[in-house]
Design a protein around this motif. Structure first.
Motif, short mmCIF file in Angstrom:
data_model
loop_
_atom_site.label_atom_id
_atom_site.label_comp_id
_atom_site.label_asym_id
_atom_site.label_seq_id
_atom_site.Cartn_x
_atom_site.Cartn_y
_atom_site.Cartn_z
N LEU A 26 0.83 -1.20 0.00
CA LEU A 26 0.00 0.00 0.00
C LEU A 26 0.86 1.26 0.00
O LEU A 26 0.57 2.24 -0.70
N ASP A 27 1.93 1.22 0.77
CA ASP A 27 2.83 2.37 0.83
C ASP A 27 3.50 2.60 -0.53
O ASP A 27 3.61 3.74 -0.99
N GLU A 28 3.91 1.52 -1.19
CA GLU A 28 4.56 1.64 -2.49
C GLU A 28 3.59 2.17 -3.54
O GLU A 28 3.97 3.00 -4.39
N LEU A 29 2.33 1.73 -3.49
CA LEU A 29 1.34 2.21 -4.46
C LEU A 29 1.07 3.70 -4.30
O LEU A 29 0.77 4.40 -5.28
N LYS A 30 1.17 4.20 -3.08
CA LYS A 30 1.01 5.63 -2.86
C LYS A 30 2.23 6.39 -3.39
O LYS A 30 2.10 7.49 -3.95
N LYS A 31 3.40 5.80 -3.24
CA LYS A 31 4.62 6.47 -3.69
C LYS A 31 4.72 6.50 -5.21
O LYS A 31 5.21 7.49 -5.77
N ASN A 32 4.30 5.43 -5.88
CA ASN A 32 4.49 5.37 -7.34
C ASN A 32 3.32 5.95 -8.13
O ASN A 32 3.32 5.93 -9.36
N GLY A 33 2.30 6.49 -7.44
CA GLY A 33 1.21 7.17 -8.11
C GLY A 33 0.02 6.30 -8.47
O GLY A 33 -1.03 6.82 -8.90
N THR A 34 0.13 4.98 -8.30
CA THR A 34 -0.97 4.08 -8.65
C THR A 34 -2.19 4.33 -7.78
O THR A 34 -3.33 4.31 -8.26
N TYR A 35 -1.96 4.57 -6.49
CA TYR A 35 -3.07 4.84 -5.57
C TYR A 35 -3.86 6.06 -6.05
O TYR A 35 -5.10 6.04 -6.08
#
Length: 256
Positions: free
Chosen positions: A237-246
């Motif tokens: 979840l943290d990575e998805l927020k960082k890479n813009g997917t979220y």
């Protein structure tokens, strides 16, 4: 006899390894996600009967990142924690509000979406404040965080509802239908769901009061011994927020 002993020892070791894997909550290939299939826009059935929504899209991205598959299982929302701890589902991922009471039963991921419990009436209602709910028929969903918020309210207004408590329905769809029919005079709902439904039905038909029954956050719930799964969920979840997917998924469901 020696062969039998070796066979018995091998079986015992395998059994022990299997128990250890279960107790440490090791990651599997496929997980069952328990949902309320009427909780739009988090997870619900579209006109084709497919389960879609913000949480569905988010879970699929997390699953791809983790290398696992999430399957979605509609459940009786009142029984969600029981279903989880009985092993019938592996996660509760469906606009699942983080509360102290629920923390006693499940382990939560870090919060991933803000929410609050709003008060909704029909547009022509004379109800303007939380205090105006005294003597009024108020409805909400059974087994929901909304009901928990009402029960935790310290203003005393809930005890002044018509009947001394809210009317309860299995789903928020039923709750909105109750308001639309005039059987209830106000409803209390998750803002995320409530504003989505009002948009579908016509925002001009409703009024949202400025006061509410509290702010909260959504998280994913897992069994307390599934520690490795919990860590992987948080990392993904943290990575998805960082890479813009979220943000891309958020815009799909909440842009307006």
């Amino acid at each position: 006899m020696k062969k039998l002993f070796l066979l018995f020892a091998s079986v015992s070791i395998l059994a022990a390894c299997g128990n250890e894997e279960t107790e440490t909550g090791s990651v599997k290939d496929t997980y069952v996600v328990g949902i309320d299939e009427t909780f739009a826009p988090m997870s619900f059935r579209n006109n084709e009967g497919d389960i879609v929504g913000f949480d569905v899209d988010l879970a699929e991205e997390v699953g791809e990142m983790m290398g696992v598959t999430f399957t979605f299982q509609p459940i009786d929302w009142v029984m969600k924690e029981t279903e989880l701890n009985a092993g019938n589902i592996d996660l509760i991922w469906n606009g699942y509000s983080i509360t102290e009471e629920r923390k006693e039963k499940v382990a939560f991921t870090d919060p991933y979406l803000d929410n609050k419990q709003i008060i909704v009436t029909l547009a022509d209602s004379d109800i303007e404040t939380k205090a105006d709910l005294a003597g009024k028929v108020v409805a909400t969903q059974q087994g929901s965080a909304t009901l928990d918020a009402l029960n935790a309210d310290e203003t005393g207004v809930v005890e002044e509802f018509d009947g001394g408590e809210p009317i309860l329905y299995p789903t928020f769809t039923d709750v909105f239908n109750d308001l639309d029919s005039g059987r209830s005079e106000a409803i209390v709902v998750d803002e995320v769901l409530g504003r989505y439904i009002m948009k579908q039905k016509g925002q001009e038909n409703y009024k949202v009061l400025e006061e509410n029954f509290g702010e909260e956050e959504y998280g994913v719930g897992v069994r307390k011994d599934d520690t490795e799964l919990l860590d992987n969920l948080n990392e993904s979840l943290d990575e998805l927020k960082k890479n813009g997917t979220y943000d891309e998924i958020y815009q799909t469901w909440f842009a307006e």
